[in-house]
Design an enzyme around this catalytic site. Sequence first.
Site, PDB file in Angstrom:
ATOM      1  N   ALA A 154      32.158  62.879  30.834  1.00  9.01           N
ATOM      2  CA  ALA A 154      31.396  61.780  31.461  1.00  9.01           C
ATOM      3  C   ALA A 154      30.177  62.240  32.249  1.00  9.01           C
ATOM      4  O   ALA A 154      29.510  61.418  32.878  1.00  9.01           O
ATOM      5  CB  ALA A 154      32.281  60.898  32.347  1.00  9.01           C
ATOM      6  N   ALA A 155      29.842  63.528  32.197  1.00 10.28           N
ATOM      7  CA  ALA A 155      28.654  63.976  32.937  1.00 10.28           C
ATOM      8  C   ALA A 155      27.387  63.328  32.396  1.00 10.28           C
ATOM      9  O   ALA A 155      26.528  62.873  33.163  1.00 10.28           O
ATOM     10  CB  ALA A 155      28.541  65.495  32.869  1.00 10.28           C
ATOM     11  N   GLY A 156      27.250  63.283  31.070  1.00  5.06           N
ATOM     12  CA  GLY A 156      26.083  62.644  30.481  1.00  5.06           C
ATOM     13  C   GLY A 156      26.021  61.162  30.785  1.00  5.06           C
ATOM     14  O   GLY A 156      24.947  60.608  31.074  1.00  5.06           O
ATOM     15  N   ASP A 157      27.168  60.499  30.729  1.00  4.16           N
ATOM     16  CA  ASP A 157      27.215  59.070  31.044  1.00  4.16           C
ATOM     17  C   ASP A 157      26.850  58.825  32.508  1.00  4.16           C
ATOM     18  O   ASP A 157      26.171  57.843  32.840  1.00  4.16           O
ATOM     19  CB  ASP A 157      28.613  58.511  30.767  1.00  4.16           C
ATOM     20  CG  ASP A 157      29.010  58.601  29.308  1.00  4.16           C
ATOM     21  OD1 ASP A 157      28.113  58.562  28.448  1.00  4.16           O
ATOM     22  OD2 ASP A 157      30.213  58.704  29.021  1.00  4.16           O
TER      23      ASP A 157
END
Length: 312
Positions: free
Chosen positions: A248-251
Amino acid sequence: MPDIVVFGSLNMDLVVRTPRVPDAGETLQAHGFMTNPGGKGANQAVACARQGAAVAMVGRVGDDAFGQALKTSLEGDAIETRHVATAPASTGVALIMVDDSAQNRISLIPGANAFVGDDDVARLQDDLAGARLLLLQLEVPMESVLKAATLSHEKGCSVVLNPAPAQVLPEAMWGLLDMLVLNETEAALLCGFAVGDLDSATRAADALHRRGPPRVILTMGGEGVVVCDATGCRHFRALKVNAIDTTAAGDTFIGALCASLARGEAIDAGIALGIQAAALCVTRAGAQASIPHRADLQSLAPVDRPTTVTVR
């Protein structure tokens, strides 16, 4: 009325923490297991909301316990879920293995997400009327994503696409996009050459910018972010942290960026906020459980001013 409408996927993540990836035929004892609300669409909706934006979610879940849990979780972040419909299928599930180096490997079962279609596009009508941004990903059918982008473009609402999982885009999509946010893997697929360092990332972002989107933002994990727009290409360095889980880092980056833009802030300020949010995210386990609130970011170091990079 929402500031941001997210049209996309909702999944329940089944997460296993393991020392390393098992070899074929090997049984390996894991550290732990948890269920965590996820899906790129829902993750990005939560990331936007936790950075202060008013958010509406449009998508599909199954008529099962996972589906109800996902809606309840979104509502806990004050996200509007009246257009999260029920599909004749089980709720989408992601099987996620996270190793001791914080890298993840994901197997995705689309379930209800595969049923997102014309009825769901029609539900966008009301929410888009006052929204600043429509945020899209590719975990629901491409045809529906294209129709949603077309409708948003016609209504004058900015279209932001995160082309993940990586897929070739229909030619008609390029002219509808106001902003394209992607990582190295997605950029390599769309550009046709490997993206693995600052030079290749800059060339890729510039090439994609020339295809139509006024803003292209390419994330490179620990190597930072490249943005190409009408003022040229710039590189932002990442913050250095001890990562335990990159899920979820990109999100998180995208949600914080979009929340900033919805407030009318400059693009560079939005990218800096996204870098801070993503840096904190990777120090926590899970998908939505790891996404920070705006107040959480006050303790982080500021992001350095970007440096101009030349396309070679």
